[in-house]
Write a protein that holds these residues in place. Structure first.
Motif, PDB file in Angstrom:
ATOM      1  N   UNK A   1       0.822  -1.205   0.000  1.00 33.81           N
ATOM      2  CA  UNK A   1       0.000   0.000   0.000  1.00 33.81           C
ATOM      3  C   UNK A   1       0.855   1.253   0.000  1.00 33.81           C
ATOM      4  N   UNK A   2       1.979   1.207   0.683  1.00 34.22           N
ATOM      5  CA  UNK A   2       2.863   2.372   0.730  1.00 34.22           C
ATOM      6  C   UNK A   2       3.457   2.689  -0.642  1.00 34.22           C
ATOM      7  N   UNK A   3       3.554   1.671  -1.482  1.00 32.66           N
ATOM      8  CA  UNK A   3       4.166   1.880  -2.790  1.00 32.66           C
ATOM      9  C   UNK A   3       3.190   2.139  -3.914  1.00 32.66           C
TER      10      UNK A   3
ATOM     11  N   UNK B   1       4.111   3.943  -7.583  1.00 32.69           N
ATOM     12  CA  UNK B   1       3.925   3.101  -8.767  1.00 32.69           C
ATOM     13  C   UNK B   1       3.069   3.820  -9.808  1.00 32.69           C
ATOM     14  N   UNK B   2       1.986   4.453  -9.357  1.00 33.50           N
ATOM     15  CA  UNK B   2       1.126   5.211 -10.270  1.00 33.50           C
ATOM     16  C   UNK B   2       1.892   6.392 -10.865  1.00 33.50           C
ATOM     17  N   UNK B   3       2.653   7.088 -10.020  1.00 32.87           N
ATOM     18  CA  UNK B   3       3.445   8.222 -10.503  1.00 32.87           C
ATOM     19  C   UNK B   3       4.465   7.780 -11.547  1.00 32.87           C
ATOM     20  N   UNK B   4       5.117   6.649 -11.310  1.00 34.26           N
ATOM     21  CA  UNK B   4       6.100   6.146 -12.268  1.00 34.26           C
ATOM     22  C   UNK B   4       5.439   5.761 -13.590  1.00 34.26           C
ATOM     23  N   UNK B   5       4.250   5.175 -13.525  1.00 34.68           N
ATOM     24  CA  UNK B   5       3.529   4.816 -14.753  1.00 34.68           C
ATOM     25  C   UNK B   5       3.131   6.052 -15.545  1.00 34.68           C
ATOM     26  N   UNK B   6       2.667   7.085 -14.848  1.00 36.83           N
ATOM     27  CA  UNK B   6       2.312   8.331 -15.532  1.00 36.83           C
ATOM     28  C   UNK B   6       3.544   8.970 -16.167  1.00 36.83           C
ATOM     29  N   UNK B   7       4.649   8.947 -15.446  1.00 34.78           N
ATOM     30  CA  UNK B   7       5.895   9.509 -15.977  1.00 34.78           C
ATOM     31  C   UNK B   7       6.368   8.713 -17.185  1.00 34.78           C
ATOM     32  N   UNK B   8       6.233   7.396 -17.110  1.00 31.20           N
ATOM     33  CA  UNK B   8       6.629   6.546 -18.226  1.00 31.20           C
ATOM     34  C   UNK B   8       5.748   6.805 -19.447  1.00 31.20           C
ATOM     35  N   UNK B   9       4.436   6.985 -19.236  1.00 31.12           N
ATOM     36  CA  UNK B   9       3.530   7.269 -20.344  1.00 31.12           C
ATOM     37  C   UNK B   9       3.871   8.600 -21.009  1.00 31.12           C
ATOM     38  N   UNK B  10       4.149   9.614 -20.169  1.00 26.37           N
ATOM     39  CA  UNK B  10       4.553  10.913 -20.734  1.00 26.37           C
ATOM     40  C   UNK B  10       5.854  10.798 -21.515  1.00 26.37           C
ATOM     41  N   UNK B  11       6.800  10.061 -20.969  1.00 28.84           N
ATOM     42  CA  UNK B  11       8.091   9.895 -21.627  1.00 28.84           C
ATOM     43  C   UNK B  11       7.924   9.165 -22.958  1.00 28.84           C
ATOM     44  N   UNK B  12       7.080   8.133 -22.969  1.00 25.55           N
ATOM     45  CA  UNK B  12       6.858   7.391 -24.202  1.00 25.55           C
ATOM     46  C   UNK B  12       6.211   8.233 -25.282  1.00 25.55           C
ATOM     47  N   UNK B  13       5.196   9.014 -24.909  1.00 26.74           N
ATOM     48  CA  UNK B  13       4.529   9.873 -25.888  1.00 26.74           C
ATOM     49  C   UNK B  13       5.465  10.969 -26.380  1.00 26.74           C
TER      50      UNK B  13
ATOM     51  N   UNK C   1      10.138   2.284  -5.020  1.00 30.53           N
ATOM     52  CA  UNK C   1      10.656   2.980  -3.844  1.00 30.53           C
ATOM     53  C   UNK C   1       9.599   3.300  -2.806  1.00 30.53           C
ATOM     54  N   UNK C   2       8.337   3.378  -3.205  1.00 29.47           N
ATOM     55  CA  UNK C   2       7.301   3.769  -2.256  1.00 29.47           C
ATOM     56  C   UNK C   2       7.188   2.835  -1.080  1.00 29.47           C
ATOM     57  N   UNK C   3       7.258   1.550  -1.343  1.00 30.43           N
ATOM     58  CA  UNK C   3       7.151   0.569  -0.267  1.00 30.43           C
ATOM     59  C   UNK C   3       8.416   0.413   0.542  1.00 30.43           C
ATOM     60  N   UNK C   4       9.479   1.088   0.152  1.00 26.00           N
ATOM     61  CA  UNK C   4      10.762   0.997   0.853  1.00 26.00           C
ATOM     62  C   UNK C   4      11.251   2.364   1.323  1.00 26.00           C
ATOM     63  N   UNK C   5      10.399   3.371   1.229  1.00 28.62           N
ATOM     64  CA  UNK C   5      10.819   4.747   1.483  1.00 28.62           C
ATOM     65  C   UNK C   5      10.984   5.027   2.968  1.00 28.62           C
TER      66      UNK C   5
END
Length: 292
Positions: A134-136, A140-152, A187-191
């Motif tokens: 849950x902490x991560x 995880x969502x932020x990384x996916x959004x960043x990856x989508x922006x980077x891909x586009x 990193x969220x679950x290990x922060x």
């Protein structure tokens, strides 16, 4: 004042001075202060008490980033020394293309160093114990959004240029971007409690994405120069606009601040997270009976 804390203060001061020098259009001073910042951060990591689980991987990552900073400073000094009279004619065109290619090769080498540094920091993240899924979720969502922006954002480069040649040039920067985003997702679950680790990895992800964008843009201009048949309006010897107009573009000062802050926050956050995990009851011990 203890030495590790003093090094941390010196690291913060070096980063601020580096950003200020970049703001004042003093690239050499900015690179020098940036190198001082990374070296002070490296000393802090090596002298930090505890955090045996991640100390050496984090130190290796920061050390590689410091090596890259030193190489860029050396290249900048060589560039200043090599400035001379402007030549004309076919020989000048060949010289321009050759220097352009050398600049691309140097950027690729710097990107490879950053990628290896990010890999070491990501290894440190993986070595940290997980504190729950849950902490991560947020990172995880932020990384996916960043990856989508980077891909586009990078799609246009793939469409306008031969894919094998482009990937053969930008793969170190692409690797750095993908690894940093992957580390951010984990990193969220290990922060640590202050979330310094995911904040630093987020900034490093932005830095890697910007590095990819810059390298792809420089290669795009070189490719058009050496393939004039691909652009009927291109005149050899004139500046050309690179593709990827929507790519991330920030001032030199902000770019410097993001890169240095990302490295510092990620390193300090990894150490803090390791120490906090060691203080938890039931934390696994190493062979010598001390917390990992």
């Amino acid at each position: 004042m203890r030495l590790p804390f003093g090094l941390l203060v010196a690291s913060v001061a070096g980063g601020l001075l580096s950003a200020a020098a970049a703001l004042l259009a003093m690239p050499a001073a900015s690179m020098q202060f940036g190198l001082v910042m990374l070296l002070a951060l490296l000393g802090y990591v090596l002298l930090h008490r505890g955090a045996r689980r991640v100390r050496w991987t984090v130190a290796a990552g920061v050390g590689l980033l410091a090596v890259v900073a030193a190489m860029r400073l050396l290249w900048h000094q060589e560039q200043v020394i090599d400035v001379g009279w402007v030549a004309y004619g076919p020989a000048a065109e060949t010289s321009i293309v050759g220097r352009w290619r050398d600049a691309i090769d140097r950027q690729r080498l710097a990107a490879l160093g950053v990628a290896l540094g990010v890999v070491c920091l990501a290894a440190g993240v993986l070595a940290l114990p997980s504190r729950g899924r849950r902490r991560g979720a947020a990172t995880a969502v932020l990384a996916l959004l960043l990856f989508a922006w980077f891909g586009l954002d990078s799609t246009q480069e793939f469409v306008d240029h031969p894919l094998p040649e482009l990937l053969g040039t930008v793969w170190p920067a692409l690797l750095a971007a993908l690894v940093s985003m992957g580390a951010l997702a984990l990193s969220g679950g290990r922060a640590d409690r202050r979330r310094l680790l995911p904040a630093g990895l987020f900034l490093l992800s932005l830095t890697a994405a910007d590095m990819y964008s810059n390298l792809a843009a420089v290669w795009s201009g070189w490719w058009k120069m050496t393939n004039p048949d691909q652009d009927p309006f291109l005149v050899a010897g004139m500046a050309v606009g690179a593709s990827g107009e929507a790519s991330l573009q920030v001032s030199s000062a902000v770019e410097t601040a993001i890169a240095l802050a990302g490295a510092g926050l990620a390193a300090v956050g990894a150490l803090r997270s390791s120490n906090e995990a060691a203080d938890r009851p039931g934390f696994p011990l190493t062979g010598d009976g001390n917390p990992g």
